[in-house]
Design a protein around this motif. Structure first.
Motif, mmCIF file in Angstrom:
data_model
loop_
_atom_site.group_PDB
_atom_site.id
_atom_site.type_symbol
_atom_site.label_atom_id
_atom_site.label_comp_id
_atom_site.label_asym_id
_atom_site.label_seq_id
_atom_site.Cartn_x
_atom_site.Cartn_y
_atom_site.Cartn_z
ATOM 1 N N ILE A 18 -33.217 32.344 -92.060
ATOM 2 C CA ILE A 18 -34.496 32.855 -92.532
ATOM 3 C C ILE A 18 -35.639 32.402 -91.634
ATOM 4 C CG2 ILE A 18 -36.147 32.790 -94.443
ATOM 5 C CD1 ILE A 18 -33.824 32.573 -96.359
ATOM 6 N N GLY A 19 -35.594 31.147 -91.171
ATOM 7 C CA GLY A 19 -36.657 30.656 -90.292
ATOM 8 C C GLY A 19 -36.777 31.474 -89.030
ATOM 9 N N LYS A 20 -35.643 31.781 -88.430
ATOM 10 C CA LYS A 20 -35.649 32.613 -87.227
ATOM 11 C C LYS A 20 -36.181 34.002 -87.544
ATOM 12 C CE LYS A 20 -32.564 34.598 -83.704
ATOM 13 N NZ LYS A 20 -31.172 34.663 -83.195
ATOM 14 N N GLY A 21 -35.734 34.569 -88.665
ATOM 15 C CA GLY A 21 -36.200 35.903 -89.044
ATOM 16 C C GLY A 21 -37.702 35.949 -89.257
ATOM 17 N N ILE A 22 -38.249 34.913 -89.889
ATOM 18 C CA ILE A 22 -39.694 34.855 -90.125
ATOM 19 C C ILE A 22 -40.447 34.752 -88.797
ATOM 20 C CG2 ILE A 22 -41.542 33.419 -91.085
ATOM 21 C CD1 ILE A 22 -39.530 32.686 -93.346
#
Length: 329
Positions: A18-22
């Motif tokens: 999720i961090g990468k996606g954000i």
């Protein structure tokens, strides 16, 4: 002009998931994004990979601006140095902080089904040092940059585990604390025009989760300490495969950061499904955010398929009733 052009952001724990996606979405929308994580270069012995350089290369390939910062979020000096760097390089400006760093996924899966008293006492720190304590420290340091400018957005990545039992006791305690952090810090920041929210994604098909549920997918976790709906690994794998992509939460945060009327939402729990509806967002084809308030979905997960078939999809549990699910009174 891109909606977040000129904005300065920090996304913690952005090597994967999720961090990468954000980070990808915020940078794609024009923001200058500082990403953090413990792994600067790709690990050679990991089947799921993920590193700061990998994320940075993908952001730059999309035309975005990214500054990778190797940071151990269990080390206060590393955190302080991160914020000093952002302050120095941007004339004291920080517009968005996303508290996403988390280091307990492997520990949670390895202890699945064991009651808290049979787990090592170190489980608390494993789950909540980086996942809770660090969120608070980052929020303090971010607020010191945002308050003088009377603007900013802080987002805690949390989950429905803050409402009902999920995975283990330390996990639920930490997630509810993340939600309360947004409420109480948001209360104190309101007069400073700085928003603080807690974001609940639905089932997100991250690399790690798909790997965990994909290993021996036919197996069943047999334990009275794991809710029935989470015991069938094959069904859970299907749920996450069709759920949100890691970038959908990023779309939601970008929309929040672009909304001039974000302050009425400050201090509240927001779901990616509701934000997707509010801002007209679409995930990648074949993926859809989970409506946690859907009565039809709840019936399906509970095994009441025939009742679910008769229940319209638009019928939802009111928020006030959902909050009663915490069973604290």
């Amino acid at each position: 002009m891109a909606p977040l052009s000129g904005k300065v952001c920090i996304v913690t724990g952005a090597t994967r998931g999720i961090g990468k996606g954000i980070a990808l979405q915020l940078a794609e929308k024009g923001a200058k994004v500082y990403i953090t994580g413990r792994t600067l270069d790709p690990p050679k012995d990991s089947s799921i990979g993920g590193s700061l350089r990998d994320t940075a290369r993908e952001i730059e390939a999309r035309g975005g601006t990214c500054i990778p910062v190797q940071c151990d979020h269990s080390n206060d000096k590393d955190i302080e140095q991160l914020f000093e760097t952002v302050k120095r390089e941007n004339d004291g400006r920080l517009d968005i902080l996303v508290n996403n760093a988390y280091s307990a996924v492997n520990a949670i899966f390895s202890s699945m089904g064991k009651p808290f008293y049979e787990q090592p006492t170190s489980m608390w720190d494993t789950v909540n040092n980086v996942g809770l304590r660090n969120h608070y420290i980052c929020s303090v340091l971010a607020s010191r940059l945002m308050v003088p400018r009377k603007q900013g957005l802080i987002v805690n990545i949390s989950s429905a585990g803050g409402l009902r039992y999920l995975f283990n006791a330390a996990y639920g305690i930490g997630k509810e604390a993340c939600d309360r952090m947004a409420a109480d810090c948001g209360f104190e920041l309101r007069k400073q025009n700085v928003a603080f929210v807690s974001l609940w994604p639905g089932a997100v098909g991250t690399e790690t989760v798909l790997d965990k549920f994909g290993g021996g997918a036919a197996d069943t976790i047999d334990s009275e300490n794991v809710p029935q709906r989470y015991q069938d690994k094959k069904k859970m794998l299907e749920l996450f495969q069709k759920g949100e992509t890691p970038e959908f939460a990023g779309q939601c945060i970008a929309a929040l950061a672009s909304d001039p009327d974000v302050m009425p939402m400050s201090g509240k729990i927001l779901t990616t499904f509701d934000l997707g509806q509010k801002y007209g967002l679409q995930d990648a084809p074949g993926h859809a955010p989970m409506d946690m308030r859907s009565i039809k979905l709840g019936l399906l997960q509970g095994g009441y398929t025939w009742i679910a078939a008769l229940t319209p999809g638009f019928v939802r549990v009111p928020k006030w009733l959902l909050s009663l699910g915490g069973n604290k009174f």
